[in-house]
Design a protein around this motif. Structure first.
Motif, PDB file in Angstrom:
ATOM      1  N   VAL A 168       0.844  -1.200   0.000  1.00 63.66           N
ATOM      2  CA  VAL A 168       0.000   0.000   0.000  1.00 63.66           C
ATOM      3  C   VAL A 168       0.887   1.261   0.000  1.00 63.66           C
ATOM      4  O   VAL A 168       0.678   2.194  -0.779  1.00 63.66           O
ATOM      5  N   PHE A 169       1.897   1.264   0.842  1.00 65.90           N
ATOM      6  CA  PHE A 169       2.795   2.437   0.930  1.00 65.90           C
ATOM      7  C   PHE A 169       3.533   2.681  -0.389  1.00 65.90           C
ATOM      8  O   PHE A 169       3.636   3.817  -0.848  1.00 65.90           O
ATOM      9  N   ASP A 170       4.073   1.610  -0.974  1.00 67.77           N
ATOM     10  CA  ASP A 170       4.826   1.779  -2.224  1.00 67.77           C
ATOM     11  C   ASP A 170       3.935   2.375  -3.316  1.00 67.77           C
ATOM     12  O   ASP A 170       4.414   3.097  -4.191  1.00 67.77           O
ATOM     13  N   ARG A 171       2.660   2.068  -3.260  1.00 67.66           N
ATOM     14  CA  ARG A 171       1.729   2.563  -4.277  1.00 67.66           C
ATOM     15  C   ARG A 171       1.308   4.003  -4.013  1.00 67.66           C
ATOM     16  O   ARG A 171       0.506   4.562  -4.770  1.00 67.66           O
ATOM     17  N   SER A 172       1.812   4.602  -2.929  1.00 66.66           N
ATOM     18  CA  SER A 172       1.298   5.901  -2.493  1.00 66.66           C
ATOM     19  C   SER A 172       2.306   7.029  -2.514  1.00 66.66           C
ATOM     20  O   SER A 172       2.095   8.063  -1.877  1.00 66.66           O
ATOM     21  N   ILE A 173       3.406   6.871  -3.257  1.00 67.85           N
ATOM     22  CA  ILE A 173       4.398   7.958  -3.236  1.00 67.85           C
ATOM     23  C   ILE A 173       3.894   9.202  -3.974  1.00 67.85           C
ATOM     24  O   ILE A 173       4.498  10.262  -3.883  1.00 67.85           O
ATOM     25  N   GLY A 174       2.775   9.074  -4.676  1.00 68.18           N
ATOM     26  CA  GLY A 174       2.132  10.251  -5.264  1.00 68.18           C
ATOM     27  C   GLY A 174       1.652  11.228  -4.198  1.00 68.18           C
ATOM     28  O   GLY A 174       1.246  12.343  -4.504  1.00 68.18           O
ATOM     29  N   TYR A 175       1.734  10.815  -2.948  1.00 63.77           N
ATOM     30  CA  TYR A 175       1.394  11.709  -1.830  1.00 63.77           C
ATOM     31  C   TYR A 175       2.335  12.925  -1.812  1.00 63.77           C
ATOM     32  O   TYR A 175       1.948  14.009  -1.412  1.00 63.77           O
ATOM     33  N   VAL A 176       3.565  12.718  -2.268  1.00 64.10           N
ATOM     34  CA  VAL A 176       4.505  13.842  -2.397  1.00 64.10           C
ATOM     35  C   VAL A 176       4.734  14.142  -3.883  1.00 64.10           C
ATOM     36  O   VAL A 176       4.352  13.364  -4.752  1.00 64.10           O
ATOM     37  N   LEU A 177       5.372  15.265  -4.155  1.00 64.98           N
ATOM     38  CA  LEU A 177       5.670  15.642  -5.544  1.00 64.98           C
ATOM     39  C   LEU A 177       6.995  15.022  -5.972  1.00 64.98           C
ATOM     40  O   LEU A 177       7.829  14.696  -5.128  1.00 64.98           O
ATOM     41  N   PRO A 178       7.212  14.887  -7.279  1.00 69.15           N
ATOM     42  CA  PRO A 178       8.512  14.361  -7.715  1.00 69.15           C
ATOM     43  C   PRO A 178       9.668  15.303  -7.366  1.00 69.15           C
ATOM     44  O   PRO A 178      10.807  14.855  -7.185  1.00 69.15           O
ATOM     45  N   PHE A 179       9.368  16.592  -7.285  1.00 70.15           N
ATOM     46  CA  PHE A 179      10.433  17.593  -7.134  1.00 70.15           C
ATOM     47  C   PHE A 179      11.163  17.484  -5.796  1.00 70.15           C
ATOM     48  O   PHE A 179      10.567  17.176  -4.777  1.00 70.15           O
ATOM     49  N   PHE A 180      12.465  17.753  -5.859  1.00 69.54           N
ATOM     50  CA  PHE A 180      13.318  17.594  -4.681  1.00 69.54           C
ATOM     51  C   PHE A 180      13.502  18.911  -3.950  1.00 69.54           C
ATOM     52  O   PHE A 180      13.483  19.974  -4.548  1.00 69.54           O
ATOM     53  N   TYR A 181      13.721  18.844  -2.668  1.00 74.77           N
ATOM     54  CA  TYR A 181      14.218  20.014  -1.944  1.00 74.77           C
ATOM     55  C   TYR A 181      15.078  19.546  -0.791  1.00 74.77           C
ATOM     56  O   TYR A 181      15.001  18.394  -0.368  1.00 74.77           O
ATOM     57  N   LYS A 182      15.912  20.447  -0.297  1.00 72.86           N
ATOM     58  CA  LYS A 182      16.873  20.043   0.727  1.00 72.86           C
ATOM     59  C   LYS A 182      16.460  20.498   2.114  1.00 72.86           C
ATOM     60  O   LYS A 182      16.046  21.628   2.310  1.00 72.86           O
ATOM     61  N   VAL A 183      16.533  19.589   3.074  1.00 76.96           N
ATOM     62  CA  VAL A 183      16.313  19.936   4.478  1.00 76.96           C
ATOM     63  C   VAL A 183      17.599  19.582   5.214  1.00 76.96           C
ATOM     64  O   VAL A 183      17.997  18.426   5.215  1.00 76.96           O
ATOM     65  N   SER A 184      18.229  20.567   5.799  1.00 76.31           N
ATOM     66  CA  SER A 184      19.520  20.419   6.490  1.00 76.31           C
ATOM     67  C   SER A 184      20.455  19.408   5.788  1.00 76.31           C
ATOM     68  O   SER A 184      20.864  18.408   6.363  1.00 76.31           O
ATOM     69  N   GLY A 185      20.709  19.709   4.517  1.00 76.03           N
ATOM     70  CA  GLY A 185      21.708  18.932   3.766  1.00 76.03           C
ATOM     71  C   GLY A 185      21.185  17.642   3.147  1.00 76.03           C
ATOM     72  O   GLY A 185      21.831  17.060   2.296  1.00 76.03           O
TER      73      GLY A 185
END
Ligand SMILES: Cc1cc2nc3c(=O)[nH]c(=O)nc-3n(C[C@H](O)[C@H](O)[C@H](O)COP(=O)(O)O)c2cc1C
Lengths: 224, 173
Positions: free
Chosen positions: B89-106
């Motif tokens: 179920v979790f693997d099928r749900s990464i659409g919960y976030v966007l493809p785009f990356f951002y950095k949090v403390s490195g």
């Protein structure tokens, strides 16, 4: 020596895991052939050429994979990081067949090569722990794990050259370890390529891919 | 009252029924029988954003997650992580976030698709958990939190599904 490599990417083909599995098999066979040659000239006993098989956890049935595993001295799990863990179909294979694997490959040494989408190879550590826990619970020997950051780069350049130089070296070392069934601390590998460019290229790729599917870039942000 | 989504892998009918009763009024999602596994196509990011392209009851878990304030995960502990059914179920749900990356403390993570961030509560059960497995589970929950942009998380361990039910019933508010 019997070595079974298990490709745990669910992609039917062209996965980073597949690329690394092929590269590893090729290195193992090449290195073993070379060792055999030297030993022959020194007139020592001939070493056996290792028997290396690659299985695909999503394409082959569990029973078939367990059969292939029978009598393996080494098991190499090569798979992508999924939600900070291991892909569900691979997890299912290991979970549902734990006993069968422990019998089929009893005493085998386990190695893991985990690749992830983010640049930081350290994000593979939890998945590596999961495989270690599996190995311990199944009574197998732990060998070593490699965490490979920026897995999206595998296949972009030949392994061993340019941005994939570090990966090539790591696989060379892993080959040696596997052939001697050595245990070593885990190793994290990132590409010879700057992080910001990796992300920039990925972002360009996402946008191109969206357009290819007939979507406007704005639609990538939809909230169903 | 907090609106909750409970995802569990309890196959026993009576126990699953008891869980649904404890959470009457909330959304209860059973991960058994298993949904199809993710095929790694990234369609949930690039073809049908936010939704898995495979068609079964696992397709819309991401949107379901976004519609709730607290996610309760009841899972058998498997090698220090969630069970294969929950993981599917979790693997099928990464659409919960966007493809785009951002950095949090490195470190890199994905940008959020939704404004709201739920809290996550993990309740693991199993009889022969090792200390190492429990440690892994705690680290994994923390990593999931960072990657999914959750606001808080809690991890608890029980010996059996029945113990999970007792724990949840006692703490139901
Ligand atoms: C369902 C899913 C979950 C993923 N989760 C993560 C993750 O938690 N962290 C990460 O760095 N990459 C994650 N990725 C990215 C993959 O690890 C990455 O694309 C990898 O290179 C795929 O390897 P493969 O080609 O061998 O399948 C995820 C990809 C998918 C499809």
């Amino acid at each position: 020596m019997k070595i079974t490599i298990l490709n745990g990417s669910p992609k039917p083909e062209k996965s980073a895991s597949e690329g690394m599995a092929n590269a590893l098999r090729e290195r193992i066979e090449r290195t073993a052939a070379r060792t055999e040659q030297t030993e022959q000239t020194e007139q020592t006993e001939q070493t056996e050429q290792p028997d290396v098989t690659i299985c695909h956890a999503a394409k082959q049935r569990h029973a078939e994979i367990v059969d292939i595993l029978a009598g393996s001295d080494v098991l190499v799990l090569i798979f992508p990081l999924y939600v900070d863990g291991i892909p569900s179909h691979l997890l299912r294979l290991l979970d549902e067949n734990q006993e069968a694997i422990s019998e089929a490959a009893s005493g085998a040494t386990v190695y893991a090569v985990v690749n992830n989408g983010f640049y930081e190879a350290g994000q593979n550590n939890n998945a590596i722990e999961i495989i270690r826990n599996f190995s311990e619970k199944t009574g197998l020997q732990w060998g070593q794990a490699l965490g490979i950051g920026a897995g999206g780069m595998v296949g972009v350049a030949p392994i061993g050259r340019g941005p994939m130089k570090n990966l090539g070296k790591a696989l060379d070392q892993l080959t040696d370890r596997i052939l001697h069934r050595k245990t070593d601390p885990d190793q994290l590998i990132e590409p010879n390529f700057p992080k910001f460019l990796y992300y920039k290229a990925a972002h360009i790729g996402f946008r191109q891919n969206a357009r290819k599917h007939g979507l406007k870039v704005k639609q990538l942000y939809d909230r169903p | 009252m907090t609106n909750r989504l409970i995802v569990h892998d309890i196959a026993d009918k009576a126990e699953a029924g008891a869980l649904a009763e404890i959470f009457a009024g909330d959304t209860v999602f059973s991960a058994t029988p298993a949904v199809h596994h993710c095929v790694g196509c990234f369609g949930c990011w690039l073809k049908t954003p936010g939704r898995c392209v495979l068609k079964d009851r696992g397709s819309d878990f991401a949107a379901m997650t976004a519609a709730h304030e607290e996610i309760v995960i009841v899972s058998r502990l498997v090698f220090g992580g969630v069970s294969p059914d929950i993981k599917a179920v979790f693997d099928r749900s990464i659409g919960y976030v966007l493809p785009f990356f951002y950095k949090v403390s490195g470190e890199t993570h994905h940008a959020k698709r939704y404004d709201r961030s739920p809290g996550f509560r993990y309740i693991f059960y199993g009889e022969d958990m090792t200390d190492r497995e429990k440690q892994t589970a705690k680290k994994l929950a923390a990593a999931n939190m960072l990657n999914l942009g959750g606001v808080a998380h809690e991890v608890e361990f029980c010996e059996s599904p029945q113990d999970c039910l007792d724990l949840l019933a006692a703490r139901r508010d």
